[in-house]
Design a protein around this motif. Structure first.
Motif, PDB file in Angstrom:
ATOM      1  N   GLY A  27      -0.976   7.338   2.341  1.00 38.30           N
ATOM      2  CA  GLY A  27      -1.773   6.804   1.247  1.00 38.30           C
ATOM      3  C   GLY A  27      -1.647   5.299   1.246  1.00 38.30           C
ATOM      4  O   GLY A  27      -0.724   4.735   1.840  1.00 38.30           O
ATOM      5  N   VAL A  28      -2.576   4.613   0.593  1.00 42.31           N
ATOM      6  CA  VAL A  28      -2.534   3.158   0.539  1.00 42.31           C
ATOM      7  C   VAL A  28      -1.531   2.719  -0.510  1.00 42.31           C
ATOM      8  O   VAL A  28      -1.108   3.501  -1.374  1.00 42.31           O
ATOM      9  N   GLY A  32      -0.747   5.369  -6.786  1.00 46.06           N
ATOM     10  CA  GLY A  32      -1.152   6.717  -6.416  1.00 46.06           C
ATOM     11  C   GLY A  32      -0.155   7.387  -5.478  1.00 46.06           C
ATOM     12  O   GLY A  32       0.537   6.736  -4.705  1.00 46.06           O
ATOM     13  N   ARG A  33      -0.084   8.705  -5.586  1.00 46.94           N
ATOM     14  CA  ARG A  33       0.847   9.436  -4.737  1.00 46.94           C
ATOM     15  C   ARG A  33       0.258   9.604  -3.346  1.00 46.94           C
ATOM     16  O   ARG A  33      -0.937   9.681  -3.157  1.00 46.94           O
ATOM     17  N   ARG A  34       1.148   9.669  -2.372  1.00 45.55           N
ATOM     18  CA  ARG A  34       0.717   9.940  -1.012  1.00 45.55           C
ATOM     19  C   ARG A  34       0.345  11.416  -0.881  1.00 45.55           C
ATOM     20  O   ARG A  34       0.940  12.274  -1.529  1.00 45.55           O
ATOM     21  N   ASP A  65       0.508  -3.504  11.838  1.00 43.99           N
ATOM     22  CA  ASP A  65       0.042  -4.200  10.645  1.00 43.99           C
ATOM     23  C   ASP A  65      -0.630  -3.268   9.647  1.00 43.99           C
ATOM     24  O   ASP A  65      -0.796  -3.619   8.472  1.00 43.99           O
ATOM     25  N   ASP A  66      -1.046  -2.099  10.090  1.00 45.20           N
ATOM     26  CA  ASP A  66      -1.696  -1.139   9.196  1.00 45.20           C
ATOM     27  C   ASP A  66      -0.690  -0.343   8.366  1.00 45.20           C
ATOM     28  O   ASP A  66      -1.093   0.436   7.492  1.00 45.20           O
ATOM     29  N   VAL A  88       3.133   4.427   3.766  1.00 45.96           N
ATOM     30  CA  VAL A  88       2.247   3.636   2.922  1.00 45.96           C
ATOM     31  C   VAL A  88       1.399   2.755   3.831  1.00 45.96           C
ATOM     32  O   VAL A  88       1.928   1.965   4.619  1.00 45.96           O
ATOM     33  N   LEU A  89       0.089   2.910   3.721  1.00 46.17           N
ATOM     34  CA  LEU A  89      -0.838   2.169   4.562  1.00 46.17           C
ATOM     35  C   LEU A  89      -1.315   0.911   3.862  1.00 46.17           C
ATOM     36  O   LEU A  89      -1.324   0.822   2.626  1.00 46.17           O
TER      37      LEU A  89
END
Length: 269
Positions: A27-28, A32-34, A65-66, A88-89
């Motif tokens: 997830g980003v 918010g939850r992954r 980097d992502d 985490v993205l």
């Protein structure tokens, strides 16, 4: 008169290869939850490499980097069994969508099982392998299986682990990973390379201890590996994909013999 052999039995402890599920959540960054993305059966160890390598080879991330963070997670709802990796993205990375038709659940024996079709996993790599100038003497290739085998500590104990090793053009082992799944061992190697910011892996060779499947060829292409070698046979789709990618594919690499199925220009005899 037939001889009679006495049969005896001995009880002793034996070391077995561990196999446990690993759930990868993504997830980003934010409150918010992954969300769960995949569950794979793997040998515990180098789990962050495995998760990052999986995301890269599936085309869900493009570089280190992502990824903002990657960690083994635990909490009120997740006891710390070390079987969940939370990734985490970065905010600009598209949130991975779980496609039921694609079915990300994988087993240790075959990472491509459950995919709806070959087209669903033909992720295009960002790297052009045709420009890679790697040329390797056949005599150097012939030394790789013994070097890989001598570094397999887990296999020495259990006899039940696959291995993937990344080598330089001179045949020096850079990194080795073991796992009950061939595809997991490759993802662990590639994930290590992502985290070390070594991609693309131009000028390197990837050796796998089993056969060369379509999926392993795709993973090598996604990491920019110009030469994939296997101690066993390749599949027809692996040869087709290697030819399309401009990759050198070597099979039956055993002792002083080998078969070159694609990209023979990189193997100097």
């Amino acid at each position: 008169m037939a001889s009679v052999r006495r049969v005896t039995s001995v009880r002793r402890l034996d070391s077995l290869a561990a196999e446990e599920p690993l759930e990868i959540r993504t997830g980003v960054a934010g409150p918010g939850r992954r969300r769960p993305l995949t569950v794979t059966m793997r040998t515990p160890g180098d789990d962050l490499d495995l998760a990052i390598g999986f995301l890269l080879t599936e085309g869900l991330i493009r570089s280190a980097d992502d990824v903002v963070t990657a960690q083994l997670c635990a909490g009120a709802e997740t006891p710390n069994t070390y079987n969940v990796v939370d990734v985490v993205l970065a905010a600009d990375v598209p949130t991975p969508q779980v496609d039921p038709a694609r079915n990300f659940y994988t087993t240790s024996s075959c990472g491509v099982c459950g995919k709806a079709s070959i087209d669903a996993v033909r992720t295009r790599s960002r790297y052009d392998l045709t420009t890679d100038q790697l040329v390797v003497p056949a005599s150097t290739l012939a030394t790789l299986p013994d070097r890989l085998r001598s570094a397999q500590r887990g296999f020495d104990r259990t006899g039940g682990l696959h291995a993937a090793g990344l080598f330089t053009a001179a045949g020096k082992l850079v990194v080795l990973r073991e796992d009950v799944g061939r595809h997991n061992a490759v993802d662990k190697v590639i994930g290590w390379a992502v985290r070390q910011r070594r991609l693309p892996l131009h000028g390197h060779m990837l050796l796998v201890s089993g056969r060369a499947s379509f999926e392993l060829t795709q993973k090598a292409w996604m990491a920019g590996v110009p030469l994939l070698a296997a101690v066993s046979a390749p599949s027809t789709l692996a040869v087709d994909l290697a030819t399309e990618a401009g990759m050198t594919l070597v099979g039956f690499l055993r002792g002083s013999t080998m078969n070159v199925y694609a990209g023979a220009n990189r193997v100097r005899t």
